[in-house]
Write a protein that holds these residues in place. Structure first.
Motif, PDB file in Angstrom:
ATOM      1  N   VAL A  14       0.838  -1.204   0.000  1.00 24.03           N
ATOM      2  CA  VAL A  14       0.000   0.000   0.000  1.00 24.03           C
ATOM      3  C   VAL A  14       0.875   1.258   0.000  1.00 24.03           C
ATOM      4  CG1 VAL A  14      -1.614   1.343   1.415  1.00 24.03           C
ATOM      5  CG2 VAL A  14      -2.014  -1.087   1.036  1.00 24.03           C
ATOM      6  N   GLN A  15       1.955   1.238   0.760  1.00 25.36           N
ATOM      7  CA  GLN A  15       2.852   2.391   0.792  1.00 25.36           C
ATOM      8  C   GLN A  15       3.506   2.605  -0.569  1.00 25.36           C
ATOM      9  OE1 GLN A  15       5.404   1.369   4.075  1.00 25.36           O
ATOM     10  NE2 GLN A  15       4.139   2.477   5.569  1.00 25.36           N
ATOM     11  N   GLN A  16       3.901   1.521  -1.233  1.00 26.08           N
ATOM     12  CA  GLN A  16       4.485   1.655  -2.570  1.00 26.08           C
ATOM     13  C   GLN A  16       3.462   2.223  -3.543  1.00 26.08           C
ATOM     14  OE1 GLN A  16       5.877  -2.304  -3.397  1.00 26.08           O
ATOM     15  NE2 GLN A  16       7.807  -2.022  -2.315  1.00 26.08           N
ATOM     16  N   SER A  17       2.231   1.737  -3.456  1.00 22.57           N
ATOM     17  CA  SER A  17       1.173   2.255  -4.333  1.00 22.57           C
ATOM     18  C   SER A  17       0.927   3.734  -4.051  1.00 22.57           C
ATOM     19  CB  SER A  17      -0.127   1.477  -4.109  1.00 22.57           C
ATOM     20  OG  SER A  17       0.034   0.136  -4.468  1.00 22.57           O
ATOM     21  N   GLU A  18       0.959   4.096  -2.783  1.00 23.94           N
ATOM     22  CA  GLU A  18       0.770   5.500  -2.417  1.00 23.94           C
ATOM     23  C   GLU A  18       1.865   6.370  -3.018  1.00 23.94           C
ATOM     24  OE1 GLU A  18       0.866   8.387   1.520  1.00 23.94           O
ATOM     25  OE2 GLU A  18       1.400   6.268   1.685  1.00 23.94           O
ATOM     26  N   ASN A  19       3.108   5.887  -2.946  1.00 23.59           N
ATOM     27  CA  ASN A  19       4.221   6.660  -3.512  1.00 23.59           C
ATOM     28  C   ASN A  19       4.081   6.791  -5.021  1.00 23.59           C
ATOM     29  OD1 ASN A  19       5.445   7.105  -1.030  1.00 23.59           O
ATOM     30  ND2 ASN A  19       6.715   5.275  -1.165  1.00 23.59           N
ATOM     31  N   GLU A  20       3.692   5.706  -5.696  1.00 27.18           N
ATOM     32  CA  GLU A  20       3.509   5.764  -7.147  1.00 27.18           C
ATOM     33  C   GLU A  20       2.393   6.740  -7.518  1.00 27.18           C
ATOM     34  OE1 GLU A  20       2.803   1.784  -8.493  1.00 27.18           O
ATOM     35  OE2 GLU A  20       4.831   1.119  -7.974  1.00 27.18           O
ATOM     36  N   MET A  21       1.284   6.675  -6.776  1.00 23.80           N
ATOM     37  CA  MET A  21       0.172   7.587  -7.066  1.00 23.80           C
ATOM     38  C   MET A  21       0.569   9.028  -6.777  1.00 23.80           C
ATOM     39  SD  MET A  21      -3.363   5.665  -6.068  1.00 23.80           S
ATOM     40  CE  MET A  21      -2.939   4.974  -4.488  1.00 23.80           C
ATOM     41  N   ARG A  22       1.347   9.240  -5.729  1.00 28.14           N
ATOM     42  CA  ARG A  22       1.798  10.594  -5.407  1.00 28.14           C
ATOM     43  C   ARG A  22       2.678  11.131  -6.550  1.00 28.14           C
ATOM     44  NH1 ARG A  22       4.144  10.244  -0.246  1.00 28.14           N
ATOM     45  NH2 ARG A  22       2.151  10.832   0.632  1.00 28.14           N
ATOM     46  N   GLN A  23       3.586  10.271  -7.058  1.00 30.24           N
ATOM     47  CA  GLN A  23       4.449  10.706  -8.161  1.00 30.24           C
ATOM     48  C   GLN A  23       3.619  10.995  -9.408  1.00 30.24           C
ATOM     49  OE1 GLN A  23       7.307   7.541  -8.498  1.00 30.24           O
ATOM     50  NE2 GLN A  23       8.532   8.266  -6.772  1.00 30.24           N
ATOM     51  N   ASN A  24       2.651  10.122  -9.702  1.00 29.45           N
ATOM     52  CA  ASN A  24       1.786  10.358 -10.868  1.00 29.45           C
ATOM     53  C   ASN A  24       1.000  11.650 -10.712  1.00 29.45           C
ATOM     54  OD1 ASN A  24       2.600   8.016 -12.141  1.00 29.45           O
ATOM     55  ND2 ASN A  24       0.888   6.804 -11.388  1.00 29.45           N
ATOM     56  N   LEU A  25       0.499  11.883  -9.521  1.00 29.79           N
ATOM     57  CA  LEU A  25      -0.261  13.103  -9.265  1.00 29.79           C
ATOM     58  C   LEU A  25       0.623  14.335  -9.419  1.00 29.79           C
ATOM     59  CD1 LEU A  25      -2.966  14.284  -8.438  1.00 29.79           C
ATOM     60  CD2 LEU A  25      -2.256  14.036  -6.055  1.00 29.79           C
ATOM     61  N   MET A  26       1.834  14.281  -8.912  1.00 32.03           N
ATOM     62  CA  MET A  26       2.754  15.410  -9.046  1.00 32.03           C
ATOM     63  C   MET A  26       3.079  15.660 -10.522  1.00 32.03           C
ATOM     64  SD  MET A  26       3.025  16.619  -6.079  1.00 32.03           S
ATOM     65  CE  MET A  26       4.287  17.825  -6.379  1.00 32.03           C
ATOM     66  N   THR A  27       3.258  14.588 -11.287  1.00 30.47           N
ATOM     67  CA  THR A  27       3.519  14.727 -12.719  1.00 30.47           C
ATOM     68  C   THR A  27       2.328  15.397 -13.405  1.00 30.47           C
ATOM     69  OG1 THR A  27       4.894  12.743 -12.681  1.00 30.47           O
ATOM     70  CG2 THR A  27       4.091  13.469 -14.826  1.00 30.47           C
ATOM     71  N   GLN A  28       1.125  14.957 -13.064  1.00 33.15           N
ATOM     72  CA  GLN A  28      -0.063  15.547 -13.670  1.00 33.15           C
ATOM     73  C   GLN A  28      -0.231  17.007 -13.250  1.00 33.15           C
ATOM     74  OE1 GLN A  28      -3.298  12.975 -12.649  1.00 33.15           O
ATOM     75  NE2 GLN A  28      -2.704  11.393 -14.114  1.00 33.15           N
ATOM     76  N   ILE A  29       0.106  17.315 -12.011  1.00 32.56           N
ATOM     77  CA  ILE A  29       0.023  18.706 -11.551  1.00 32.56           C
ATOM     78  C   ILE A  29       1.020  19.568 -12.319  1.00 32.56           C
ATOM     79  CG2 ILE A  29       0.540  20.215  -9.590  1.00 32.56           C
ATOM     80  CD1 ILE A  29      -0.757  18.097  -7.797  1.00 32.56           C
ATOM     81  N   ASP A  30       2.227  19.039 -12.532  1.00 28.05           N
ATOM     82  CA  ASP A  30       3.223  19.792 -13.299  1.00 28.05           C
ATOM     83  C   ASP A  30       2.744  20.022 -14.732  1.00 28.05           C
ATOM     84  OD1 ASP A  30       4.870  19.876 -11.097  1.00 28.05           O
ATOM     85  OD2 ASP A  30       6.117  18.186 -11.728  1.00 28.05           O
TER      86      ASP A  30
END
Length: 139
Positions: free
Chosen positions: A60-76
């Motif tokens: 779950v923590q790994q998935s959270e990190n991946e989603m956080r990175q994807n979200l940051m990419t989309q925000i950028d």
């Protein structure tokens, strides 16, 4: 003989009490051993479940990190798109002001030659000049 008989009866009574107590104690010890086995089994199951939960938590923590990175990419990307849209809106606004200025100049100047001179004086691209010329012809 009566003393010996009384002592024998007391001794037999004590032995019977000791045997009964031993049987009761054996039952309690058997129950305690069974409870110990059951408790050991439950502890082992608890340990296995806690290991699985730890693995799931890691996933779950790994998935959270991946989603956080994807979200940051989309925000950028969204931020870049916003900046591009803002620039395009500014350019459109500038072009609109330019067209409005041309309309004002066109209303003041009645001859087409004067208009072409004004177009040459303005700092417009060829496509903008062609567009304005086409609009003028439509009018």
């Amino acid at each position: 003989m009566s003393v010996i008989l009384i002592l024998d009866i007391v001794l037999i009574t004590l032995l019977v009490v000791a045997i009964i107590y031993a049987v009761i104690l054996d039952n309690h010890l058997s129950a305690t051993k069974e409870n110990h086995r059951m408790l050991s089994h439950l502890i082992e199951q608890f340990y296995q479940v806690s290991q699985r939960m730890q693995e799931e938590l890691t996933t779950v923590q790994q998935s959270e990190n991946e989603m956080r990175q994807n979200l940051m990419t989309q925000i950028d990307k969204a931020s870049l798109l916003k900046d591009e849209l803002t620039n395009l809106l500014n350019q459109i606004e500038q072009k609109t002001h330019t067209v409005e200025n041309l309309k004002l100049r066109r209303s003041l100047v009645s001859h087409e030659s004067d208009l072409s001179q004004n177009l040459n004086e303005m700092d417009l691209s060829d496509s903008e000049k062609e567009l304005l010329t086409a609009l003028n012809e439509l009018k």
